[in-house]
Design an enzyme around this catalytic site. Structure first.
Site, PDB file in Angstrom:
ATOM      1  CE  LYS A   1      51.799  36.430  40.699  1.00 25.65           C
ATOM      2  NZ  LYS A   1      51.386  35.000  41.148  1.00 25.65           N
TER       3      LYS A   1
ATOM      4  NE  ARG B  30      48.903  28.704  43.863  1.00 27.94           N
ATOM      5  CZ  ARG B  30      49.509  30.033  43.661  1.00 27.94           C
ATOM      6  NH1 ARG B  30      48.347  30.917  43.665  1.00 27.94           N
ATOM      7  NH2 ARG B  30      50.577  30.305  43.819  1.00 27.94           N
TER       8      ARG B  30
ATOM      9  CE1 TYR C 216      22.163  54.972  38.945  1.00 23.23           C
ATOM     10  CE2 TYR C 216      24.659  54.376  39.262  1.00 23.23           C
ATOM     11  CZ  TYR C 216      23.667  54.771  38.127  1.00 23.23           C
ATOM     12  OH  TYR C 216      23.956  55.104  37.054  1.00 23.23           O
TER      13      TYR C 216
ATOM     14  CG  MET D 193      30.919  51.642  34.839  1.00 23.25           C
ATOM     15  SD  MET D 193      29.847  51.333  33.395  1.00 23.25           S
ATOM     16  CE  MET D 193      28.897  49.986  33.769  1.00 23.25           C
TER      17      MET D 193
END
Length: 372
Positions: free
Chosen positions: A32, A131, A265, A313
């Site tokens: 998965k 769950r 940044y 990014m």
């Protein structure tokens, strides 16, 4: 390619053989989440014709359909919840599906009757994870419905809540006791009993039953430090798990930066000396966690080199002042091993305050995968 993923076929086969030898049981290979970020298509291509794997486990119908397009010999179990439309497609394609509630049981039966197909189901027993799952008394009641003209019971299973985050197996033993109690009510027949994850397959033979579900460790990682420590305490047999995935990128630019200059940044890093930096064209969009800013390292020519400034990014910067002969286009390793040095998901997970599963599973599926 400015970045790509390399998948080591030999390492994947090695890891699966380790679990085959330890457990001597059928293996349900959990693929998965894009095969834990490795690339579902490529992982299936490696393993599809080999006898090491008996079952595949996925989360959704889309994953199951991709596997079916590559191989049709081995059964596929869909572990995740499915709505009516998805469940109809699952049953129509002959996939096996989890039934975690009375509602899903009734819906599976209804759809199977409507489309004149038998639904192949695994009852999910709630033993403590809270769950998806049916309480023990509900499972016991549902078991009285078999045999059933619309439903074929293929398996009954549960999942450990606290098997890998601790060296204390008390809660896992409580879960196992609940599971064993319910098994007394399972009707005779070829019904697969499966509970064991990677961690319990390494630690507790009583959890093996008919089949073990192997996820993170098939890809070469211990589920946790605690699992590794407990294994070393309990077992005299040394095993080595070999990471399957390497994450490769290229040097996009080289810059000479003066002492006292800010990088990136927020001006979050300032140089203490004159330095040489490279720009690597990978960022948080690609799945490289922004929390690794200013603390992680990569391998450049097999030498560890620190990230400077914030992860952007689509790129980040690295100090390579101490690395010789770096050129634009040179290969760098974000994850992997070179010249005896390693950058593993365990290390990045600890730096980012998460787990190795997340570091791997979040790698952008659009990045090309190459089998080596």
């Amino acid at each position: 390619m400015k970045t790509h993923i390399e998948l080591n076929k030999a390492n994947l086969l090695h890891n699966l053989k380790v679990f085959k030898e330890i457990t001597r049981r059928k293996i349900m290979f959990v693929v998965k989440a894009n095969a834990y970020g490795h690339g579902l298509n490529e992982i299936i291509e490696i393993i599809k014709d080999l006898p090491l794997v008996d079952y595949y486990a996925v989360d959704s119908i889309s994953e199951a359909m991709l596997i079916k397009s590559r191989q049709q010999q081995k059964p596929i179990l869909i572990l995740g919840w499915s709505d009516r439309a998805e469940l109809t497609e699952i049953i129509a394609n002959g996939f096996e599906t989890v039934v975690p509630s009375n509602d899903q049981f009734k819906l599976s039966k209804e759809i199977a009757k409507k489309i004149n197909r038998k639904a192949f189901i695994h009852l999910k027993l709630e033993t403590g994870t809270q769950r998806l799952g049916l309480e023990p008394e509900k499972v016991t009641r549902l078991l009285r419905n078999f045999p059933d003209p619309q439903l074929e019971l293929r398996g009954i299973y549960s999942h450990f809540a606290n098997i890998e985050d601790t060296t204390d197996p008390t809660f896992a033993q409580q879960q196992l006791a609940i599971y064993n109690q319910v098994l007394k009510h399972v009707p005779a027949g070829r019904i697969l009993r499966h509970f064991s994850s990677s961690a319990s397959s390494l630690l507790f033979p009583k959890t093996f039953f008919d089949m073990v579900r192997i996820g993170i460790s098939a890809y070469g990682y211990w589920p946790s430090k605690q699992t590794h420590a407990l294994y070393l305490e309990k077992s005299s047999k040394k095993i080595i798990l070999k990471p399957v995935l390497s994450w490769v990128a290229k040097v996009a630019q080289i810059k000479q930066i003066k002492k006292g200059s800010a990088i990136g940044y927020g001006l979050s890093y300032r140089t203490y000396n004159n330095v040489k930096i490279i720009v690597v064209p990978v960022g948080y969009y690609d799945g490289y966690d922004r929390k690794l800013s200013n603390i992680a390292q990569i391998l450049v020519h097999g030498v560890k080199a620190p990230i400077r400034g914030r992860i952007c990014m689509d790129m980040f910067m690295v100090d390579v002042t101490h690395v010789k002969n770096v050129k634009i286009g040179d290969r760098v390793l974000i994850l992997g091993e070179e010249n005896g040095e390693k950058i593993h998901a365990d290390v990045l997970a600890e730096l980012a305050g998460t787990i190795n599963y997340e570091i791997l599973a979040r790698i952008n599926p659009l990045i090309p995968r190459i089998i080596v």
